[in-house]
Design an enzyme around this catalytic site. Structure first.
Site, PDB file in Angstrom:
ATOM      1  N   PHE A  11      32.828  46.416  47.660  1.00  0.00           N
ATOM      2  CA  PHE A  11      33.806  47.434  48.047  1.00  0.00           C
ATOM      3  C   PHE A  11      34.335  48.180  46.822  1.00  0.00           C
ATOM      4  O   PHE A  11      34.297  49.422  46.762  1.00  0.00           O
ATOM      5  CB  PHE A  11      34.937  46.739  48.804  1.00  0.00           C
ATOM      6  CG  PHE A  11      36.080  47.628  49.223  1.00  0.00           C
ATOM      7  CD1 PHE A  11      35.876  48.966  49.552  1.00  0.00           C
ATOM      8  CD2 PHE A  11      37.365  47.115  49.325  1.00  0.00           C
ATOM      9  CE1 PHE A  11      36.936  49.779  49.956  1.00  0.00           C
ATOM     10  CE2 PHE A  11      38.426  47.905  49.741  1.00  0.00           C
ATOM     11  CZ  PHE A  11      38.209  49.242  50.043  1.00  0.00           C
ATOM     12  N   ILE A  12      34.804  47.456  45.828  1.00  0.00           N
ATOM     13  CA  ILE A  12      35.303  48.081  44.604  1.00  0.00           C
ATOM     14  C   ILE A  12      34.141  48.538  43.734  1.00  0.00           C
ATOM     15  O   ILE A  12      34.150  49.647  43.187  1.00  0.00           O
ATOM     16  CB  ILE A  12      36.204  47.108  43.839  1.00  0.00           C
ATOM     17  CG1 ILE A  12      37.480  46.814  44.638  1.00  0.00           C
ATOM     18  CG2 ILE A  12      36.573  47.678  42.475  1.00  0.00           C
ATOM     19  CD1 ILE A  12      38.375  45.750  44.013  1.00  0.00           C
ATOM     20  N   PRO A  48      23.704  31.104  31.080  1.00  0.00           N
ATOM     21  CA  PRO A  48      24.239  32.029  30.068  1.00  0.00           C
ATOM     22  C   PRO A  48      23.174  32.513  29.083  1.00  0.00           C
ATOM     23  O   PRO A  48      23.185  33.661  28.670  1.00  0.00           O
ATOM     24  CB  PRO A  48      25.309  31.192  29.359  1.00  0.00           C
ATOM     25  CG  PRO A  48      25.711  30.162  30.352  1.00  0.00           C
ATOM     26  CD  PRO A  48      24.464  29.838  31.118  1.00  0.00           C
ATOM     27  N   ASN A  81      33.593  32.900  41.719  1.00  0.00           N
ATOM     28  CA  ASN A  81      34.764  33.463  41.047  1.00  0.00           C
ATOM     29  C   ASN A  81      35.134  32.761  39.752  1.00  0.00           C
ATOM     30  O   ASN A  81      35.963  33.275  38.993  1.00  0.00           O
ATOM     31  CB  ASN A  81      35.972  33.417  41.987  1.00  0.00           C
ATOM     32  CG  ASN A  81      35.764  34.244  43.236  1.00  0.00           C
ATOM     33  OD1 ASN A  81      35.017  35.204  43.236  1.00  0.00           O
ATOM     34  ND2 ASN A  81      36.426  33.866  44.320  1.00  0.00           N
ATOM     35  N   TYR A 131      40.891  30.626  47.171  1.00  0.00           N
ATOM     36  CA  TYR A 131      40.518  31.924  46.614  1.00  0.00           C
ATOM     37  C   TYR A 131      41.370  32.252  45.388  1.00  0.00           C
ATOM     38  O   TYR A 131      40.838  32.566  44.311  1.00  0.00           O
ATOM     39  CB  TYR A 131      40.666  33.019  47.666  1.00  0.00           C
ATOM     40  CG  TYR A 131      40.510  34.411  47.094  1.00  0.00           C
ATOM     41  CD1 TYR A 131      39.274  34.852  46.619  1.00  0.00           C
ATOM     42  CD2 TYR A 131      41.598  35.280  46.999  1.00  0.00           C
ATOM     43  CE1 TYR A 131      39.126  36.124  46.070  1.00  0.00           C
ATOM     44  CE2 TYR A 131      41.454  36.549  46.459  1.00  0.00           C
ATOM     45  CZ  TYR A 131      40.225  36.963  45.996  1.00  0.00           C
ATOM     46  OH  TYR A 131      40.080  38.208  45.448  1.00  0.00           O
ATOM     47  N   LYS A 135      40.099  32.568  41.473  1.00  0.00           N
ATOM     48  CA  LYS A 135      40.253  33.812  40.723  1.00  0.00           C
ATOM     49  C   LYS A 135      41.095  33.593  39.462  1.00  0.00           C
ATOM     50  O   LYS A 135      40.801  34.160  38.404  1.00  0.00           O
ATOM     51  CB  LYS A 135      40.881  34.888  41.607  1.00  0.00           C
ATOM     52  CG  LYS A 135      39.977  35.412  42.708  1.00  0.00           C
ATOM     53  CD  LYS A 135      38.738  36.116  42.154  1.00  0.00           C
ATOM     54  CE  LYS A 135      39.083  37.437  41.475  1.00  0.00           C
ATOM     55  NZ  LYS A 135      37.857  38.154  41.011  1.00  0.00           N
TER      56      LYS A 135
END
Length: 320
Positions: A11-12, A48, A81, A131, A135
């Site tokens: 969305f972003i 990584p 996240n 959530y 984050k």
């Protein structure tokens, strides 16, 4: 400037990609899981070291991380996240020329705050659900990484492209169905809470501003105004022309839905309506103190909430 964008399908991220690609001064490379990405890479599974090799090949000066998920099990949230953010930070450290990192955080990291008071970046985070915890852990990894890094702690994002799992995405779909089937009632969860709604296009501008700035640390991105969700919903109702009733069930709460990207192959999960005793984020008040964004990024919102929700309805109404 060379920019590597992560999470461009969310969305972003879609709005950020649009802005970056329109800037002729930027050379943009997209990294993600889809075939449309310039570099195919799974942040939740890749190492990584492998990501560092891609960074050395692309040689970005800035990495923008819009990747993450909102819904799922605690394990899935942590992988997307937190662990994915650790992979990004470590890869940048290992690369030959470490890039600046702009990471998208969430206001859910703050948790409950005193009503009537704007939340500054110095507030002690106390997230109350998986959530927000996942984050916040990602934010801490970025801030303590030793990198040239900024975290934009984004508040409640609205606007065109809003996922159907989001509050207004759900309401818009409900209104569309009610109008099509001549129904008089649209059922929604409790809308009594106050939120700081910010248009996704304004968020994309803030991210672009952070990418080309020297600002570091946590920066709130919101409108700076708290609006009762019920009042915001009425703006969408008026845009739709619906003349029926919005029925709220006080026993149900919609889990907050700042959907950032699609680490789960772009499949939006439906909104989960749950009982209050199991509420993931029982937050009744959220309003950003946006002075840091104004002073350090030169950023202010431009899209009024009424216009933002009007665009949500226009998009929904045109959907076949």
């Amino acid at each position: 400037m060379r920019v590597l964008l992560l999470g461009a399908d969310g969305f972003i991220g879609r709005r950020v990609a649009d802005r970056l690609l329109a800037d002729q001064d930027l050379a943009v490379t997209v990294l993600g899981r889809r075939d449309s990405a310039d570099i195919r890479f799974d942040l939740t599974a890749g190492s990584p070291g492998a990501l560092a090799r891609f960074l050395d090949a692309a040689a970005p000066q800035v990495v923008i991380n819009c990747a993450g998920v909102t819904y799922g099990t605690s394990r899935a949230l942590i992988k997307a996240n937190t662990l994915a953010v650790a992979t990004v930070c470590e890869a940048i450290r290992r690369s030959r020329e470490p890039a600046r990192l702009v990471h998208v955080g969430s206001a859910a990291e703050y948790g409950p705050m005193p009503a009537g008071v704007p939340i500054p970046e110095t507030a002690e985070p106390r997230p109350v659900g998986p959530y927000g915890v996942s984050k916040l852990a990602g934010t801490e990894l970025v801030i303590t990484s030793g990198l040239d890094a900024a975290v934009l702690r984004v508040f409640d994002v609205v606007g065109p492209g809003a996922p159907t799992a989001s509050l207004f995405g759900r309401l818009a779909e409900g209104l569309r169905r009610a109008l099509e089937h001549h129904e008089r009632v649209v059922r929604m969860p409790d809308l009594s809470g106050f939120r700081d709604f910010v248009d996704v296009r304004d968020v994309a501008r803030a991210i672009q501003a952070a990418a080309v700035s020297a600002a570091t640390g946590v920066i709130n991105v919101g409108s700076g105004h708290a609006v009762r969700a019920r009042d915001a919903a009425q703006l969408l109702v008026r845009a739709s022309g619906f003349e029926g009733t919005i029925s709220e069930d006080a026993r149900q709460v919609l889990v907050p839905s700042q959907v950032v990207t699609d680490l789960h192959r772009g499949v939006e999960q439906p909104p989960r309506v749950i009982e209050p005793r199991a509420v993931v984020e029982p937050v009744q008040w959220r309003q950003a103190d946006v002075r840091t964004a104004r002073d350090r990024l030169g950023w202010r919102t431009q899209v009024p909430l009424e216009e933002s929700l009007g665009d949500v309805w226009l998009e929904t109404a045109c959907r076949v």
